[in-house]
Write an enzyme that holds these catalytic residues in place. Sequence first.
Site, short mmCIF file in Angstrom:
data_model
loop_
_atom_site.label_atom_id
_atom_site.label_comp_id
_atom_site.label_asym_id
_atom_site.label_seq_id
_atom_site.Cartn_x
_atom_site.Cartn_y
_atom_site.Cartn_z
N LYS A 45 0.84 -1.19 0.00
CA LYS A 45 0.00 0.00 0.00
C LYS A 45 0.88 1.25 0.00
O LYS A 45 2.10 1.18 0.14
CB LYS A 45 -0.91 -0.01 1.22
N TYR A 85 14.09 30.90 6.86
CA TYR A 85 12.88 31.58 7.33
C TYR A 85 12.91 31.75 8.85
O TYR A 85 13.34 30.86 9.59
CB TYR A 85 11.64 30.76 6.96
#
Length: 371
Positions: free
Chosen positions: A43, A261
């Site tokens: 999956k 940042y």
Amino acid sequence: MSAHTIPLNEAGGVLTIDHAALAANYQELQRRVAPAACAAVVKGDGYGIGLTSAATTLWQAGARSFFVALLAEARTLRDLLPDAEIFVLNGLFPGTEAVYQERDLRPVLGSTTEIAHWQAFCERTGEALPAALHVDTGINRLGLTPAEAVHVAEGRDELGFPLALLMSHLACADEPDHPLNARQLEDFRAIVALFPGVRASLSNSAGTVGDPAYHFDLVRPGIAVYGGRPRADVAPLRPVVRLELRIARIRHVHEGETVGYGGAHTAIRPSRVAILSAGYADGIPRLAGASDLRPGAEAVVAGHRCPLIGRISMDLLAVDITELAEDAVQPGDFTTLLGDGLTLDNLARHSHTIDYEILTSLGRRYHRRPA
């Protein structure tokens, strides 16, 4: 459903996938759990490495039972592996019954409503189509309650379709001493006894590498096959992925200047900083970065471990390479974020997450190649 790749000279990073390691990990787990069988869980696009390539490798390694989460994944898998046994974990969505019939897929039924819909479809088509039964023993996500499972067992002769598998899912197997493990094992054993002749499956990766009492007939390892660490007390198997990031620029930063940042990292000395061409859009967690208050993850640059500094941004991250010789690297060279001793577990711990999230989040902007 296969992993997209882009040309090497256009990519900010290279993701190398070692299919020999993937096959070896599967075969090692199969050896450990024998005489139980070992399924392959593919999956999440084969845990991020590509459903098609992962499933092909695992089939060639001997896997015959496969688990996916969604029907779309199962369709792709059936096209690839016409003879595989394929289970769809997330339940029977309304109106999808005919797809399961046409593609010979096994829904994992986890509610009385889903059972009723599957019964009605089998009766309508006149075909008794196999399905799995999921019983919740303590994780409280999908699955019948134990009381509902007892009711199904009592009416099994009138069920109208064969049970291909009886399964449950461990909630705390990564903590082997957690009391819920023993409770789930006891409850599942009681339920298994109500369904004689039906294969039983309880173990995920953490259960697979632990006490054989949890193995039953079929184990369902995921992250362990892909080289992750399912439990802190068990060494991981062979690494399957290697991640290298391209240096976009090398810049000099004065003492007292900040990087990235928010000005989260302040240079405490004149520094040389490598700016790498990848970020959280490529699956590198923001928490892998660093600030003045906490260290971050590391990258291997020219054979040396160097700290990530500042915040991870969408497309870029920074590494302090002050300790390296001036000519050790240049723009265009690659550094290593996974590999050269840096494991999924290393990056996950620095990022306050788990191996699973790191691996399944690796983005689609890398150049992907086999080892």
